[in-house]
Design a protein around this motif. Structure first.
Motif, PDB file in Angstrom:
ATOM      1  N   PRO A 148      -4.477 -23.929  91.442  1.00 17.93           N
ATOM      2  CA  PRO A 148      -5.480 -23.343  90.529  1.00 17.93           C
ATOM      3  C   PRO A 148      -6.160 -24.120  89.623  1.00 17.93           C
ATOM      4  O   PRO A 148      -6.935 -23.739  88.832  1.00 17.93           O
ATOM      5  CB  PRO A 148      -4.481 -22.423  89.805  1.00 17.93           C
ATOM      6  CG  PRO A 148      -3.323 -22.094  90.666  1.00 17.93           C
ATOM      7  CD  PRO A 148      -3.291 -23.420  91.515  1.00 17.93           C
ATOM      8  N   HIS A 149      -5.584 -25.565  89.420  1.00 15.47           N
ATOM      9  CA  HIS A 149      -6.145 -26.614  88.482  1.00 15.47           C
ATOM     10  C   HIS A 149      -7.379 -27.257  89.009  1.00 15.47           C
ATOM     11  O   HIS A 149      -7.883 -28.238  88.580  1.00 15.47           O
ATOM     12  CB  HIS A 149      -5.078 -27.598  88.072  1.00 15.47           C
ATOM     13  CG  HIS A 149      -4.131 -26.686  87.137  1.00 15.47           C
ATOM     14  ND1 HIS A 149      -4.365 -25.876  85.885  1.00 15.47           N
ATOM     15  CD2 HIS A 149      -2.652 -26.558  87.192  1.00 15.47           C
ATOM     16  CE1 HIS A 149      -3.427 -25.430  85.528  1.00 15.47           C
ATOM     17  NE2 HIS A 149      -2.501 -25.471  86.206  1.00 15.47           N
ATOM     18  N   ARG A 172      -8.606 -23.037 100.070  1.00 13.81           N
ATOM     19  CA  ARG A 172      -7.713 -21.784  99.967  1.00 13.81           C
ATOM     20  C   ARG A 172      -6.342 -22.592  99.330  1.00 13.81           C
ATOM     21  O   ARG A 172      -5.693 -23.469 100.293  1.00 13.81           O
ATOM     22  CB  ARG A 172      -7.629 -20.957 101.081  1.00 13.81           C
ATOM     23  CG  ARG A 172      -8.466 -19.768 100.948  1.00 13.81           C
ATOM     24  CD  ARG A 172      -8.129 -18.756 102.173  1.00 13.81           C
ATOM     25  NE  ARG A 172      -6.809 -18.181 101.694  1.00 13.81           N
ATOM     26  CZ  ARG A 172      -6.308 -17.441 102.427  1.00 13.81           C
ATOM     27  NH1 ARG A 172      -6.941 -16.678 103.425  1.00 13.81           N
ATOM     28  NH2 ARG A 172      -5.053 -16.651 101.967  1.00 13.81           N
ATOM     29  N   PHE A 173      -5.597 -22.136  98.455  1.00 15.45           N
ATOM     30  CA  PHE A 173      -4.372 -22.723  98.221  1.00 15.45           C
ATOM     31  C   PHE A 173      -3.430 -21.600  98.084  1.00 15.45           C
ATOM     32  O   PHE A 173      -3.731 -20.600  97.190  1.00 15.45           O
ATOM     33  CB  PHE A 173      -4.438 -23.296  96.625  1.00 15.45           C
ATOM     34  CG  PHE A 173      -5.333 -24.364  96.518  1.00 15.45           C
ATOM     35  CD1 PHE A 173      -4.628 -25.627  96.915  1.00 15.45           C
ATOM     36  CD2 PHE A 173      -6.466 -24.504  96.043  1.00 15.45           C
ATOM     37  CE1 PHE A 173      -5.204 -26.991  96.756  1.00 15.45           C
ATOM     38  CE2 PHE A 173      -7.189 -25.808  95.965  1.00 15.45           C
ATOM     39  CZ  PHE A 173      -6.776 -26.997  96.187  1.00 15.45           C
ATOM     40  N   ASP A 174      -2.693 -21.476  99.011  1.00 11.24           N
ATOM     41  CA  ASP A 174      -1.648 -20.488  99.168  1.00 11.24           C
ATOM     42  C   ASP A 174      -0.319 -20.973  98.989  1.00 11.24           C
ATOM     43  O   ASP A 174      -0.254 -21.971  98.366  1.00 11.24           O
ATOM     44  CB  ASP A 174      -1.629 -19.799 100.534  1.00 11.24           C
ATOM     45  CG  ASP A 174      -2.918 -19.012 100.879  1.00 11.24           C
ATOM     46  OD1 ASP A 174      -3.547 -18.396 100.063  1.00 11.24           O
ATOM     47  OD2 ASP A 174      -3.566 -19.369 102.069  1.00 11.24           O
ATOM     48  N   TYR A 175       0.821 -20.080  98.961  1.00 13.72           N
ATOM     49  CA  TYR A 175       2.109 -20.535  98.744  1.00 13.72           C
ATOM     50  C   TYR A 175       2.560 -21.833 100.005  1.00 13.72           C
ATOM     51  O   TYR A 175       2.542 -21.427 100.975  1.00 13.72           O
ATOM     52  CB  TYR A 175       3.043 -19.511  98.719  1.00 13.72           C
ATOM     53  CG  TYR A 175       4.574 -19.828  99.073  1.00 13.72           C
ATOM     54  CD1 TYR A 175       5.224 -20.598  98.053  1.00 13.72           C
ATOM     55  CD2 TYR A 175       5.511 -19.625 100.147  1.00 13.72           C
ATOM     56  CE1 TYR A 175       6.637 -20.955  98.091  1.00 13.72           C
ATOM     57  CE2 TYR A 175       6.691 -19.895 100.347  1.00 13.72           C
ATOM     58  CZ  TYR A 175       7.340 -20.646  99.189  1.00 13.72           C
ATOM     59  OH  TYR A 175       8.840 -20.829  99.097  1.00 13.72           O
ATOM     60  N   ARG A 176       2.616 -22.940  99.430  1.00 10.58           N
ATOM     61  CA  ARG A 176       2.946 -24.379 100.057  1.00 10.58           C
ATOM     62  C   ARG A 176       2.045 -24.310 101.351  1.00 10.58           C
ATOM     63  O   ARG A 176       2.379 -24.883 102.416  1.00 10.58           O
ATOM     64  CB  ARG A 176       4.365 -24.180 100.430  1.00 10.58           C
ATOM     65  CG  ARG A 176       5.339 -24.214  99.333  1.00 10.58           C
ATOM     66  CD  ARG A 176       5.393 -25.489  98.670  1.00 10.58           C
ATOM     67  NE  ARG A 176       6.600 -25.398  97.871  1.00 10.58           N
ATOM     68  CZ  ARG A 176       6.685 -24.970  96.726  1.00 10.58           C
ATOM     69  NH1 ARG A 176       5.833 -24.119  96.206  1.00 10.58           N
ATOM     70  NH2 ARG A 176       7.816 -25.113  96.096  1.00 10.58           N
ATOM     71  N   GLU A 192      -8.857 -29.430  86.149  1.00 13.65           N
ATOM     72  CA  GLU A 192      -9.257 -29.047  84.922  1.00 13.65           C
ATOM     73  C   GLU A 192      -7.982 -28.214  84.388  1.00 13.65           C
ATOM     74  O   GLU A 192      -7.490 -27.481  84.750  1.00 13.65           O
ATOM     75  CB  GLU A 192     -10.484 -27.961  85.029  1.00 13.65           C
ATOM     76  CG  GLU A 192     -11.191 -27.744  83.621  1.00 13.65           C
ATOM     77  CD  GLU A 192     -12.395 -26.780  83.661  1.00 13.65           C
ATOM     78  OE1 GLU A 192     -13.297 -27.211  83.170  1.00 13.65           O
ATOM     79  OE2 GLU A 192     -12.360 -25.868  84.490  1.00 13.65           O
ATOM     80  N   LEU A 193      -7.708 -28.820  83.012  1.00 19.84           N
ATOM     81  CA  LEU A 193      -6.416 -28.184  82.513  1.00 19.84           C
ATOM     82  C   LEU A 193      -6.692 -27.840  81.007  1.00 19.84           C
ATOM     83  O   LEU A 193      -7.533 -28.602  80.496  1.00 19.84           O
ATOM     84  CB  LEU A 193      -5.392 -29.635  82.535  1.00 19.84           C
ATOM     85  CG  LEU A 193      -5.178 -30.242  83.802  1.00 19.84           C
ATOM     86  CD1 LEU A 193      -4.615 -31.627  83.819  1.00 19.84           C
ATOM     87  CD2 LEU A 193      -4.164 -29.386  84.696  1.00 19.84           C
ATOM     88  N   PRO A 194      -5.742 -27.006  80.622  1.00 23.91           N
ATOM     89  CA  PRO A 194      -5.690 -26.681  79.290  1.00 23.91           C
ATOM     90  C   PRO A 194      -5.491 -27.497  78.213  1.00 23.91           C
ATOM     91  O   PRO A 194      -4.454 -28.370  78.516  1.00 23.91           O
ATOM     92  CB  PRO A 194      -4.977 -25.257  79.316  1.00 23.91           C
ATOM     93  CG  PRO A 194      -3.980 -25.455  80.494  1.00 23.91           C
ATOM     94  CD  PRO A 194      -4.761 -26.482  81.530  1.00 23.91           C
ATOM     95  N   SER A 195      -6.163 -27.592  77.081  1.00 24.32           N
ATOM     96  CA  SER A 195      -5.682 -28.375  76.021  1.00 24.32           C
ATOM     97  C   SER A 195      -4.260 -27.863  75.498  1.00 24.32           C
ATOM     98  O   SER A 195      -4.114 -26.611  75.271  1.00 24.32           O
ATOM     99  CB  SER A 195      -6.654 -28.392  75.119  1.00 24.32           C
ATOM    100  OG  SER A 195      -7.847 -28.918  75.369  1.00 24.32           O
TER     101      SER A 195
END
Ligand code: EPU
Length: 301
Positions: A148-149, A172-176, A192-195
């Motif tokens: 997700p990042h 697509r990023f799925d479980y493993r 992209e990451l949260p501060s």
């Protein structure tokens, strides 16, 4: 597999280093694997040409990342092993984005970002391996996944023979599991990451480290979890409930700490480990009617 002299010379022209007869047991967290020649690439940009050289000579190959989620065959391997150039340090931060080389260490990336007050990846702190391996598998732990990042991935695409860039929403990023082709090679990622204040991130990291230390056999040779968790269930709990902790084939053993970790308790071979995997899969199928799927990547010869 031995690389012939002509190919070695062509690879050296690209700045690559070739090492002969290297034991993969020394390069994997399981301490299992046969021998082959390996190629250490000098620059990402040389990858398409290096791949053309190998194709010309009909030399099968595989890229090895951190070697922490792979079970490699015994004996002389029928392929050569490729390594990406080492990341030194291979990461930088700009605003809320981190730009990281695939060969960088995943935990190193988490702490580097933390020092720049970028969080969201605390759960990944103890996951051993490279950033490239984490991307390909969509590594995750304690509620965090890398997928997700991801804003962009630069990769070598086997289908086109070129280095290309994919946007996060094209993957697509799925479980493993991810939608990358098996032969694609991850090169760099933009996240992209949260501060988040460093101290807060550090507190989260400590919690995850504690949980991991209390439940996983961190001081033994393993490849992490052997099976994926089946939908709605826990592979570790199922194996544990069958009383299989400590069950072994040769020196391949179900960890007595976490039943989904299979450890090399001495001089385990790939063949021992594969027999143990099939034996446990069969017992879980018989008892629970569930077919466990490998989480570890198996490279057979
Ligand atoms: N459990 C047992 N016995 C065991 C092991 C686990 O009863 O021997 C029970 C635990 O008590 C818990 C449940 O099973 O109630 C789940 O166990 P745990 O919290 O250890 O998580 P897991 O589902 O086994 C997953 C990931 C790990 C990751 C942890 C933490 C998979 C296959 N495994 O393990 O990832 O570190 O959660 O988030 O998804 C890996 O990918 O290699 C890996 C180790």
């Amino acid at each position: 597999m031995r690389i012939n002299d002509k190919t070695v010379a062509r690879l050296r022209e690209l700045g690559a280093e070739v090492r002969q007869g290297v034991s993969m047991a020394d390069q994997t967290s399981l301490g299992i694997g046969g021998t082959t020649d390996e190629i250490l690439l000098a620059r990402y940009e040389s990858i398409p040409e290096a791949m053309r050289v190998l194709a010309d000579e009909h030399i099968p190959h595989k890229f090895l990342g951190g070697g922490t989620n792979v079970l490699i065959a015994d004996g002389e391997l029928p392929w050569v092993m490729l390594h990406l150039p080492k990341a030194t340090p291979g990461m930088r931060v700009d605003g809320n984005c981190a730009y990281v080389d695939a060969s960088a260490d995943l935990g190193g990336m988490v702490t580097f970002c933390a020092k720049h007050d970028l969080g969201g990846m605390e759960g990944l702190i103890g996951v051993p391996g490279s950033v490239g391996g984490a991307l390909r598998m969509n590594a995750g732990a304690y509620g965090t996944q890398i997928g997700p990042h991801v804003k962009e991935v630069e990769l070598y695409r086997a289908a086109t023979g070129k280095i290309e860039t994919l946007r996060g929403n094209e993957i697509r990023f799925d479980y493993r599991h991810t939608s990358f082709a098996p032969e694609d090679v991850m090169l760099r990622v933009k996240l992209e990451l949260p501060s988040k204040p460093f101290k807060e991130i550090l507190a989260g990291i400590k919690v995850c480290n504690e949980k991991r230390r209390s439940s996983q056999p961190l001081n033994q040779k393993s490849a992490g979890c052997i099976f994926k968790n089946p939908a709605g269930g826990s592979a570790g709990r199922m194996i544990d409930e069958l009383g299989l902790k400590g069950h072994r084939v040769g020196d391949a053993m179900v960890s007595d700490r976490h039943a989904n970790f299979f450890v090399n308790a001495g001089h385990a071979t790939c063949s021992d480990m594969l027999k143990l995997i099939e034996d446990v899969r069969e017992r879980v199928r018989a008892a629970n009617g569930v077919e466990l799927e490998n989480e570890v990547i198996v490279w057979r010869n």
